[in-house]
Design an enzyme around this catalytic site. Sequence first.
Site: not given
Length: 248
Positions: A88, A115, A153, A168
């Site tokens: 994160p 953690e 992809r 896309d």
Amino acid sequence: MRIDVVALFPQAVQVFCETSMIGRAAAAGLVEFGFWNLRDYAQDARRTVDDRPYGGGPGMVLMAGPLVAAIRAARARQPAARVAYLSPQGALLDHGAVMELSRRSGLILVAGRYEGIDERVVESEIDEEWSIGSYVLSGGEAAAAVVIDAVVRQLPGALGHEDSAREDSFVEGLLDCGHYTRPPVFEGRKVPEVLLSGDHGRIRRWRLMQSLGRTWLRRPDLLAGRKLTVEEETLLEEFKREYRGLRS
Ligand code: 58G
């Protein structure tokens, strides 16, 4: 391209990489995978890979020793690849970042657990840190799978239908329009008439208008960083007129 994954549960990522589009890309030789299980690099008889955090607090931290040994084993397999940690705290992965990653010849992905990993590993072994979104996962394996899917992809030949990746959502900096398939009426809901018209000019303009309108409604931040063409301005104004008409 070669992608190596270092994780405590590499099988979770491996199964994903053998499935559907990614599995076919690997079978076609467009991408090659290596999986490195942290447990195999543990350095004691109990095969310990985690320990309690210095300074106290809840949870466990992945130890430096096994992780560094596993990363170095992966590095030996592709010495030129950069080592990316999914967390994160990383830079937010967007379409531009995915395109940049897809142009590389290789990548080593590190998935944490608990953690997180000992910060000294970040300092000594990690070249870059990526986040797939502003939320916490219990393991980096799912984030690694997301990165692999988005990157693979984009490899030429991976999709079979080469227009798909180009047309896309996000490629033009806009959200995608809606899509429809048979039947022409489902539970009373009709496919927009224009899509059945066979008029490719009208269809293209309608889809562009839907893309612009949805982006305006749902992701105005994307429009703020984008200069619209005269045609796009006109189509967005038409969408807004219809939208306001529907609401009033
Ligand atoms: C806080 C919590 C710091 C990637 C967990 C580090 C990985 C989210 C993302 C961690 C992840 C993301 C341990 C589990 C990394 C470690 C991993 N969570 N948003 N969790 O890309």
